[in-house]
Design a protein around this motif. Sequence first.
Motif, mmCIF file in Angstrom:
data_model
loop_
_atom_site.group_PDB
_atom_site.id
_atom_site.type_symbol
_atom_site.label_atom_id
_atom_site.label_comp_id
_atom_site.label_asym_id
_atom_site.label_seq_id
_atom_site.Cartn_x
_atom_site.Cartn_y
_atom_site.Cartn_z
ATOM 1 N N SER A 2 0.831 -1.196 0.000
ATOM 2 C CA SER A 2 0.000 0.000 0.000
ATOM 3 C C SER A 2 0.868 1.249 0.000
ATOM 4 C CB SER A 2 -0.924 0.008 1.226
ATOM 5 O OG SER A 2 -1.628 1.237 1.304
ATOM 6 N N PRO A 3 0.494 2.294 -0.774
ATOM 7 C CA PRO A 3 1.252 3.547 -0.733
ATOM 8 C C PRO A 3 1.084 4.294 0.581
ATOM 9 C CG PRO A 3 -0.703 3.773 -2.100
ATOM 10 C CD PRO A 3 -0.593 2.329 -1.748
ATOM 11 N N PHE A 4 0.065 3.885 1.342
ATOM 12 C CA PHE A 4 -0.186 4.516 2.643
ATOM 13 C C PHE A 4 0.193 3.542 3.758
ATOM 14 C CE2 PHE A 4 -3.398 5.863 -0.456
ATOM 15 C CZ PHE A 4 -3.066 7.210 -0.579
ATOM 16 N N GLU A 5 1.404 3.030 3.703
ATOM 17 C CA GLU A 5 1.855 2.015 4.657
ATOM 18 C C GLU A 5 1.844 2.548 6.083
ATOM 19 O OE1 GLU A 5 2.747 -1.911 5.285
ATOM 20 O OE2 GLU A 5 2.358 -0.931 3.373
ATOM 21 N N ALA A 6 2.118 3.857 6.243
ATOM 22 C CA ALA A 6 2.123 4.437 7.589
ATOM 23 C C ALA A 6 0.722 4.519 8.171
ATOM 24 C CB ALA A 6 2.751 5.829 7.539
ATOM 25 N N GLN A 7 -0.292 4.595 7.285
ATOM 26 C CA GLN A 7 -1.677 4.684 7.736
ATOM 27 C C GLN A 7 -2.408 3.358 7.516
ATOM 28 O OE1 GLN A 7 -3.349 7.958 5.590
ATOM 29 N NE2 GLN A 7 -1.921 9.448 6.433
ATOM 30 N N LYS A 8 -1.698 2.262 7.613
ATOM 31 C CA LYS A 8 -2.282 0.950 7.349
ATOM 32 C C LYS A 8 -3.398 0.639 8.342
ATOM 33 C CE LYS A 8 -0.907 -3.786 6.295
ATOM 34 N NZ LYS A 8 0.211 -4.747 6.240
ATOM 35 N N TYR A 9 -4.469 0.047 7.807
ATOM 36 C CA TYR A 9 -5.641 -0.248 8.632
ATOM 37 C C TYR A 9 -5.279 -1.284 9.685
ATOM 38 C CZ TYR A 9 -10.628 -0.777 9.550
ATOM 39 O OH TYR A 9 -11.878 -0.769 10.136
ATOM 40 N N ASN A 10 -5.590 -0.987 10.948
ATOM 41 C CA ASN A 10 -5.117 -1.830 12.048
ATOM 42 C C ASN A 10 -6.205 -2.734 12.629
ATOM 43 O OD1 ASN A 10 -6.655 0.167 13.160
ATOM 44 N ND2 ASN A 10 -5.201 0.736 14.769
ATOM 45 N N ILE A 11 -7.283 -2.961 11.883
ATOM 46 C CA ILE A 11 -8.301 -3.930 12.294
ATOM 47 C C ILE A 11 -8.138 -5.198 11.463
ATOM 48 C CG2 ILE A 11 -10.764 -4.388 12.562
ATOM 49 C CD1 ILE A 11 -9.779 -2.202 14.377
ATOM 50 N N VAL A 12 -8.071 -6.329 12.115
ATOM 51 C CA VAL A 12 -7.925 -7.613 11.419
ATOM 52 C C VAL A 12 -9.090 -8.514 11.798
ATOM 53 C CG1 VAL A 12 -5.420 -7.489 11.266
ATOM 54 C CG2 VAL A 12 -6.479 -8.542 13.260
ATOM 55 N N GLU A 13 -9.418 -9.415 10.891
ATOM 56 C CA GLU A 13 -10.480 -10.393 11.145
ATOM 57 C C GLU A 13 -9.838 -11.726 11.498
ATOM 58 O OE1 GLU A 13 -14.759 -11.775 9.242
ATOM 59 O OE2 GLU A 13 -13.171 -11.074 7.910
ATOM 60 N N ILE A 14 -10.245 -12.272 12.640
ATOM 61 C CA ILE A 14 -9.679 -13.523 13.148
ATOM 62 C C ILE A 14 -10.739 -14.608 13.075
ATOM 63 C CG2 ILE A 14 -8.508 -14.634 15.084
ATOM 64 C CD1 ILE A 14 -6.981 -12.291 13.955
ATOM 65 N N GLN A 15 -10.340 -15.777 12.591
ATOM 66 C CA GLN A 15 -11.247 -16.916 12.499
ATOM 67 C C GLN A 15 -10.896 -17.934 13.578
ATOM 68 O OE1 GLN A 15 -11.530 -18.677 8.656
ATOM 69 N NE2 GLN A 15 -13.083 -20.140 9.241
ATOM 70 N N PHE A 16 -11.942 -18.430 14.233
ATOM 71 C CA PHE A 16 -11.778 -19.445 15.262
ATOM 72 C C PHE A 16 -12.340 -20.764 14.724
ATOM 73 C CE2 PHE A 16 -11.925 -15.310 17.246
ATOM 74 C CZ PHE A 16 -10.807 -15.338 18.066
ATOM 75 N N LYS A 17 -12.968 -21.547 15.524
ATOM 76 C CA LYS A 17 -13.453 -22.838 15.046
ATOM 77 C C LYS A 17 -14.627 -22.655 14.097
ATOM 78 C CE LYS A 17 -14.891 -27.415 16.539
ATOM 79 N NZ LYS A 17 -15.258 -28.298 17.649
ATOM 80 N N ASN A 18 -14.619 -23.433 13.016
ATOM 81 C CA ASN A 18 -15.674 -23.426 12.011
ATOM 82 C C ASN A 18 -15.883 -22.019 11.460
ATOM 83 O OD1 ASN A 18 -15.980 -26.165 12.306
ATOM 84 N ND2 ASN A 18 -17.655 -26.012 13.752
ATOM 85 N N ASN A 19 -17.110 -21.514 11.534
ATOM 86 C CA ASN A 19 -17.428 -20.234 10.897
ATOM 87 C C ASN A 19 -17.477 -19.074 11.882
ATOM 88 O OD1 ASN A 19 -19.658 -21.130 12.231
ATOM 89 N ND2 ASN A 19 -21.129 -20.631 10.636
ATOM 90 N N ARG A 20 -16.919 -19.212 13.070
ATOM 91 C CA ARG A 20 -16.913 -18.102 14.032
ATOM 92 C C ARG A 20 -15.739 -17.192 13.733
ATOM 93 N NH1 ARG A 20 -15.157 -16.605 19.327
ATOM 94 N NH2 ARG A 20 -13.838 -18.454 19.577
ATOM 95 N N LYS A 21 -16.069 -15.940 13.412
ATOM 96 C CA LYS A 21 -15.049 -14.946 13.078
ATOM 97 C C LYS A 21 -15.381 -13.636 13.787
ATOM 98 C CE LYS A 21 -15.676 -15.321 8.718
ATOM 99 N NZ LYS A 21 -15.589 -15.181 7.256
ATOM 100 N N GLU A 22 -14.346 -12.933 14.216
ATOM 101 C CA GLU A 22 -14.513 -11.660 14.907
ATOM 102 C C GLU A 22 -13.394 -10.712 14.496
ATOM 103 O OE1 GLU A 22 -14.917 -12.182 19.121
ATOM 104 O OE2 GLU A 22 -16.262 -13.901 18.901
ATOM 105 N N PHE A 23 -13.659 -9.414 14.710
ATOM 106 C CA PHE A 23 -12.682 -8.386 14.382
ATOM 107 C C PHE A 23 -11.912 -7.968 15.637
ATOM 108 C CE2 PHE A 23 -15.826 -8.027 11.023
ATOM 109 C CZ PHE A 23 -15.029 -7.938 9.893
#
Length: 347
Positions: free
Chosen positions: A37-58
């Motif tokens: 990304s050209p905006f590496e310093a302003q990189k989005y700091n929210i990630v999506e994490i997956q747990f068992k099966n289809n349970r996912k959270e930010f």
Amino acid sequence: MNKSCSDCLNKCAKKKNILKKKCYELNVLDWLSNIQSPFEAQKYNIVEIQFKNNRKEFFLNQEKIFLDQRDVVTVETKSGIGYDVGVVYLTGELARLQIRNQTINSKTFRKVYRKSTYKEVNIWKYFKKKEITILFKAKKIAKNLNLLMKICDVEYQGDGGKAIFYYTAENRIDFRKLIKEFSFHFHTRIEMRQIGSRQEAAKIGGIGSCGRELCCSTWLKKFKSVTTNSARYQQLSINIQKLTGQCSKLKCCLNYELDAYLDAIKHFPDFNRKIYTEKGVAQCMKIDVFKQKMWFSYIKNPNTWFRIEVKKIKEILEKNKIAPPLEKLSTINTIQKTELTFKDLSI
């Protein structure tokens, strides 16, 4: 091969060993992962994490740890007690788009602590292996207590400090004795979480009547209500056994092509309107949505059907308002369906 290359290969091998025993569902191709990304310093700091099966959270990557898809990370729990372990699912701009699509306005995301250490991964894998045996034991305990419920799945927290039991039930359940038994046998904190029949099918998975994996366990995230009108608009017979899926609810795929049928049906006249001829009154028996044709038959002779185009039907209905009845349906269209006959196949 130099030392840095061998270290990278070892890391990749370890990551594959972690994930090879469980095929993570609802996977998506992160097509921005190799683009800087050209905006590496302003990189989005929210990630999506997956747990068992289809349970996912930010989660919030407050420390700005460099995370790649399928990295195993240690994250904060809802209760704040202990920690949980999950796999990075989406990062960067794709995670931002995902939050926007799901209309998540909450800014109180839990934190990503770190990339999981070797010890944390081993503990996580140990408790994941126990989940199947714990599930069978839990089902036996619930059966012995005569509880009208079905325990579908068990998920341990990353550190093993808590076990979540997913269940389905039609009525309200008294868990006091059940939780005491679970705590006595499993020696951990217990959480009971009720889910619907569609969520149960998504967790368990399976093969649908189409021969492919269930949509809810592979890519479908949001469940929309499905009614029998979806089948009627598509001219499907109301056969409950064929229209219901493994969750005993109407199949989600009945909604996939519904909008196309609704757009096509707009150009059709009212199906309940009748055609008046000298031979008698004719009614609509069937329609062909995409060929723009309708099948009519006389009320007195319902076994003989006549196929007429929609444009012609509209003209006939207009003439019926101001002109005398037409002669015969056969003069409108010479193509007619073969007469319906019934044979006795008994020996």
